[in-house]
Design a protein around this motif. Sequence first.
Motif, PDB file in Angstrom:
ATOM      1  N   SER A 267     -14.540 -19.328  -5.820  1.00  0.00           N
ATOM      2  CA  SER A 267     -15.493 -19.206  -6.924  1.00  0.00           C
ATOM      3  C   SER A 267     -15.338 -17.943  -7.750  1.00  0.00           C
ATOM      4  O   SER A 267     -16.133 -17.695  -8.657  1.00  0.00           O
ATOM      5  N   GLN A 268     -14.317 -17.121  -7.460  1.00  0.00           N
ATOM      6  CA  GLN A 268     -14.174 -15.861  -8.186  1.00  0.00           C
ATOM      7  C   GLN A 268     -12.733 -15.612  -8.621  1.00  0.00           C
ATOM      8  O   GLN A 268     -11.776 -15.946  -7.914  1.00  0.00           O
ATOM      9  N   LEU A 269     -12.632 -15.018  -9.800  1.00  0.00           N
ATOM     10  CA  LEU A 269     -11.363 -14.593 -10.365  1.00  0.00           C
ATOM     11  C   LEU A 269     -11.364 -13.076 -10.488  1.00  0.00           C
ATOM     12  O   LEU A 269     -12.426 -12.452 -10.583  1.00  0.00           O
ATOM     13  N   LEU A 270     -10.177 -12.509 -10.503  1.00  0.00           N
ATOM     14  CA  LEU A 270     -10.015 -11.087 -10.774  1.00  0.00           C
ATOM     15  C   LEU A 270      -9.222 -10.944 -12.066  1.00  0.00           C
ATOM     16  O   LEU A 270      -8.143 -11.513 -12.206  1.00  0.00           O
ATOM     17  N   TRP A 271      -9.793 -10.193 -13.010  1.00  0.00           N
ATOM     18  CA  TRP A 271      -9.114  -9.977 -14.291  1.00  0.00           C
ATOM     19  C   TRP A 271      -8.591  -8.537 -14.319  1.00  0.00           C
ATOM     20  O   TRP A 271      -9.338  -7.595 -14.044  1.00  0.00           O
ATOM     21  N   VAL A 272      -7.302  -8.389 -14.647  1.00  0.00           N
ATOM     22  CA  VAL A 272      -6.679  -7.073 -14.737  1.00  0.00           C
ATOM     23  C   VAL A 272      -6.028  -6.940 -16.111  1.00  0.00           C
ATOM     24  O   VAL A 272      -5.262  -7.816 -16.521  1.00  0.00           O
ATOM     25  N   GLN A 273      -6.336  -5.858 -16.809  1.00  0.00           N
ATOM     26  CA  GLN A 273      -5.641  -5.546 -18.064  1.00  0.00           C
ATOM     27  C   GLN A 273      -5.039  -4.151 -17.938  1.00  0.00           C
ATOM     28  O   GLN A 273      -5.736  -3.202 -17.558  1.00  0.00           O
ATOM     29  N   VAL A 274      -3.750  -4.037 -18.225  1.00  0.00           N
ATOM     30  CA  VAL A 274      -3.054  -2.756 -18.171  1.00  0.00           C
ATOM     31  C   VAL A 274      -2.442  -2.478 -19.537  1.00  0.00           C
ATOM     32  O   VAL A 274      -1.824  -3.364 -20.139  1.00  0.00           O
ATOM     33  N   ARG A 275      -2.597  -1.256 -20.012  1.00  0.00           N
ATOM     34  CA  ARG A 275      -1.901  -0.805 -21.222  1.00  0.00           C
ATOM     35  C   ARG A 275      -1.050   0.394 -20.828  1.00  0.00           C
ATOM     36  O   ARG A 275      -1.564   1.361 -20.266  1.00  0.00           O
ATOM     37  N   SER A 276       0.249   0.313 -21.102  1.00  0.00           N
ATOM     38  CA  SER A 276       1.164   1.344 -20.609  1.00  0.00           C
ATOM     39  C   SER A 276       2.313   1.555 -21.587  1.00  0.00           C
ATOM     40  O   SER A 276       2.711   0.624 -22.300  1.00  0.00           O
ATOM     41  N   ASP A 277       2.836   2.771 -21.580  1.00  0.00           N
ATOM     42  CA  ASP A 277       3.983   3.075 -22.430  1.00  0.00           C
ATOM     43  C   ASP A 277       5.287   2.506 -21.885  1.00  0.00           C
ATOM     44  O   ASP A 277       6.277   2.431 -22.603  1.00  0.00           O
ATOM     45  N   ASP A 278       5.322   2.151 -20.599  1.00  0.00           N
ATOM     46  CA  ASP A 278       6.543   1.571 -20.041  1.00  0.00           C
ATOM     47  C   ASP A 278       6.192   0.515 -19.003  1.00  0.00           C
ATOM     48  O   ASP A 278       5.123   0.556 -18.378  1.00  0.00           O
ATOM     49  N   ARG A 279       7.093  -0.417 -18.850  1.00  0.00           N
ATOM     50  CA  ARG A 279       6.829  -1.555 -17.978  1.00  0.00           C
ATOM     51  C   ARG A 279       6.827  -1.161 -16.502  1.00  0.00           C
ATOM     52  O   ARG A 279       6.093  -1.740 -15.708  1.00  0.00           O
ATOM     53  N   ALA A 280       7.655  -0.183 -16.121  1.00  0.00           N
ATOM     54  CA  ALA A 280       7.699   0.217 -14.724  1.00  0.00           C
ATOM     55  C   ALA A 280       6.331   0.702 -14.252  1.00  0.00           C
ATOM     56  O   ALA A 280       5.853   0.326 -13.180  1.00  0.00           O
ATOM     57  N   THR A 281       5.683   1.540 -15.068  1.00  0.00           N
ATOM     58  CA  THR A 281       4.349   2.027 -14.704  1.00  0.00           C
ATOM     59  C   THR A 281       3.356   0.883 -14.676  1.00  0.00           C
ATOM     60  O   THR A 281       2.508   0.801 -13.775  1.00  0.00           O
ATOM     61  N   ALA A 282       3.443  -0.029 -15.641  1.00  0.00           N
ATOM     62  CA  ALA A 282       2.545  -1.186 -15.662  1.00  0.00           C
ATOM     63  C   ALA A 282       2.697  -1.999 -14.380  1.00  0.00           C
ATOM     64  O   ALA A 282       1.692  -2.409 -13.766  1.00  0.00           O
ATOM     65  N   ASN A 283       3.931  -2.236 -13.958  1.00  0.00           N
ATOM     66  CA  ASN A 283       4.162  -3.003 -12.729  1.00  0.00           C
ATOM     67  C   ASN A 283       3.581  -2.294 -11.512  1.00  0.00           C
ATOM     68  O   ASN A 283       2.981  -2.919 -10.634  1.00  0.00           O
ATOM     69  N   GLN A 284       3.757  -0.978 -11.443  1.00  0.00           N
ATOM     70  CA  GLN A 284       3.246  -0.221 -10.305  1.00  0.00           C
ATOM     71  C   GLN A 284       1.727  -0.284 -10.237  1.00  0.00           C
ATOM     72  O   GLN A 284       1.148  -0.430  -9.163  1.00  0.00           O
ATOM     73  N   VAL A 285       1.080  -0.173 -11.389  1.00  0.00           N
ATOM     74  CA  VAL A 285      -0.384  -0.234 -11.407  1.00  0.00           C
ATOM     75  C   VAL A 285      -0.858  -1.634 -11.030  1.00  0.00           C
ATOM     76  O   VAL A 285      -1.805  -1.795 -10.256  1.00  0.00           O
ATOM     77  N   LEU A 286      -0.200  -2.666 -11.557  1.00  0.00           N
ATOM     78  CA  LEU A 286      -0.568  -4.035 -11.199  1.00  0.00           C
ATOM     79  C   LEU A 286      -0.485  -4.255  -9.698  1.00  0.00           C
ATOM     80  O   LEU A 286      -1.375  -4.861  -9.090  1.00  0.00           O
ATOM     81  N   ASP A 287       0.587  -3.760  -9.086  1.00  0.00           N
ATOM     82  CA  ASP A 287       0.785  -3.954  -7.654  1.00  0.00           C
ATOM     83  C   ASP A 287      -0.174  -3.111  -6.814  1.00  0.00           C
ATOM     84  O   ASP A 287      -0.325  -3.335  -5.620  1.00  0.00           O
ATOM     85  N   ALA A 288      -0.811  -2.102  -7.442  1.00  0.00           N
ATOM     86  CA  ALA A 288      -1.676  -1.194  -6.695  1.00  0.00           C
ATOM     87  C   ALA A 288      -3.147  -1.602  -6.730  1.00  0.00           C
ATOM     88  O   ALA A 288      -3.997  -0.869  -6.223  1.00  0.00           O
ATOM     89  N   VAL A 289      -3.460  -2.749  -7.328  1.00  0.00           N
ATOM     90  CA  VAL A 289      -4.852  -3.222  -7.374  1.00  0.00           C
ATOM     91  C   VAL A 289      -5.230  -3.802  -6.015  1.00  0.00           C
ATOM     92  O   VAL A 289      -4.495  -4.616  -5.461  1.00  0.00           O
ATOM     93  N   LYS A 290      -6.360  -3.381  -5.491  1.00  0.00           N
ATOM     94  CA  LYS A 290      -6.842  -3.877  -4.210  1.00  0.00           C
ATOM     95  C   LYS A 290      -8.316  -4.320  -4.344  1.00  0.00           C
ATOM     96  O   LYS A 290      -9.097  -3.640  -5.014  1.00  0.00           O
ATOM     97  N   VAL A 291      -8.656  -5.438  -3.717  1.00  0.00           N
ATOM     98  CA  VAL A 291     -10.034  -5.904  -3.667  1.00  0.00           C
ATOM     99  C   VAL A 291     -10.403  -6.114  -2.196  1.00  0.00           C
ATOM    100  O   VAL A 291      -9.756  -6.892  -1.502  1.00  0.00           O
ATOM    101  N   SER A 292     -11.393  -5.390  -1.736  1.00  0.00           N
ATOM    102  CA  SER A 292     -11.757  -5.424  -0.318  1.00  0.00           C
ATOM    103  C   SER A 292     -12.287  -6.777   0.082  1.00  0.00           C
ATOM    104  O   SER A 292     -13.163  -7.364  -0.587  1.00  0.00           O
ATOM    105  N   GLY A 293     -11.746  -7.309   1.192  1.00  0.00           N
ATOM    106  CA  GLY A 293     -12.263  -8.523   1.779  1.00  0.00           C
ATOM    107  C   GLY A 293     -11.946  -9.811   1.072  1.00  0.00           C
ATOM    108  O   GLY A 293     -12.497 -10.860   1.404  1.00  0.00           O
ATOM    109  N   MET A 294     -11.012  -9.760   0.096  1.00  0.00           N
ATOM    110  CA  MET A 294     -10.728 -10.973  -0.670  1.00  0.00           C
ATOM    111  C   MET A 294      -9.262 -11.346  -0.629  1.00  0.00           C
ATOM    112  O   MET A 294      -8.785 -12.139  -1.421  1.00  0.00           O
ATOM    113  N   GLY A 295      -8.485 -10.707   0.241  1.00  0.00           N
ATOM    114  CA  GLY A 295      -7.139 -11.180   0.497  1.00  0.00           C
ATOM    115  C   GLY A 295      -6.066 -10.653  -0.403  1.00  0.00           C
ATOM    116  O   GLY A 295      -4.941 -11.125  -0.370  1.00  0.00           O
TER     117      GLY A 295
END
Length: 476
Positions: A447-475
């Motif tokens: 019943s829940q979605l997670l929305w992530v928006q990243v704005r970055s000067d380079d794709r490598a940093t964007a990828n690292q931030v995307l991979d670093a998102v954590k939500v407790s107890g939701m897998g």
Amino acid sequence: MRRRIGSGAFATVWLAYDEHLDSPVAIKVLADNWTGDLHIRQRFLEEGRFLRKVESPHVVTVYDAGELADDRPYLVMAYADQGTLADRLELSALEPAQALTVIAQVGQGLTALHDRGVLHRDIKPANVLFRTIENGRGSQVVAMVGDLGLGKAMDMSSRLTMVGGTPTYVAPEQALGEGLDPRADQFSLAALSYYLLAGRQPYDHKSLSAAEDPAPPPPMEIDNPDAEAVVLKALSKDRDDRYEDVASFVGALVDALGGEMDEAPQAWIPPDPELTQAAGRPASTGIAASLPPLPDAVRRRTWPWVVAGVLALVVGGGVGWFLERAATTDRTVDDATGTISVTVPEAWTAQVDPEPWTPADGEQEQPSIAAGVRAGWNTDTEPAEGVFVGLLEGEKLPTRVPQHPACETARKPVFDERNGDRSMTVFFNGCPEVDYTVERVVQVNESQLLWVQVRSDDRATANQVLDAVKVSGMGI
């Protein structure tokens, strides 16, 4: 004494003394919050695996690897008592003979990696370390290649290459995400050589996209046209125009500069026996008494660790005597409820909003976190680097994500599934003010979605931030 001396986004570092080696060593331990992330864990282990393949005085040595009782992997590595090249250049520029010595030794380290089928992919001043060694001529300082966080086996790089690296030093084919070979590391070493010999960097790329199609660098303005020609050849945009390998480039540069090198490099950081020698256990008073002990699994090893208070490795992105500069230091931020966390560059924490948000009219408040380089970073009028993460109601992934018509290109949606959570990600590039905007939606439960928006000067940093998102107890 036992205490933590440094930590970053992905690991904690201890400086210890190994009585069996009669030498200070650095212990790098994966952060406990990343233990369950198979991708990060694999990258950590690969760094140790790649380094252990190589026996060279010019590549950081890994003495041991293992796992703690809580399954966190760790690496026991050589200690760089003379810091990094970035640290050294803050004191003064190198003399030509000193510069050529560093270039030649880094070249030997890269050649040793390449001979064992490993690419470094991130040669830069912060990843060149200095260590004092003893030999027949007394104490000398040698340069070592360190931090293989982006390292890849060549056969892997030829099939699938993760875009990454430092824009100022990265080869065009690497910025483009193409298959790589040792000539990519040659380009980076040539960019470093340009910097050491000319006193300025050949490029001032702000993002990896800017490094995809570099213009010829400006003249080096040194009194040696032959040496300049060697460096510029190794900086050729087309890899086929470069030297056959790193050794050929270094050999040509040594010849052009007359072979004059610093035969006995001296230490510039004075030794401190209190930091690098074994000592008896101090009384449990003062600061030492309040410090946590090393994990039992480390204490059960055969070495009696005595931790000292000098940082040997920069964790999560570099190796050196000091922590990475603020521009590259990472920091983890959490929302007000403790549900969401994300690790971002320190510069992105100038404006942090941990308060809940209301996704749409009539919906209840949901946990969210926003962090950016300044106020208004996520507006269309004054966009800047940052990330927003928030939960919202939803039983399935949407068919579209928010659009960004001002961006030049919208990539096709990428669908993925990790640990049972399906996601859709869309990259936009050529965006005003910030090159990349990324929209990601993850189905975290029924019943829940997670929305992530990243704005970055380079794709490598964007990828690292995307991979670093954590939500407790939701897998995720």
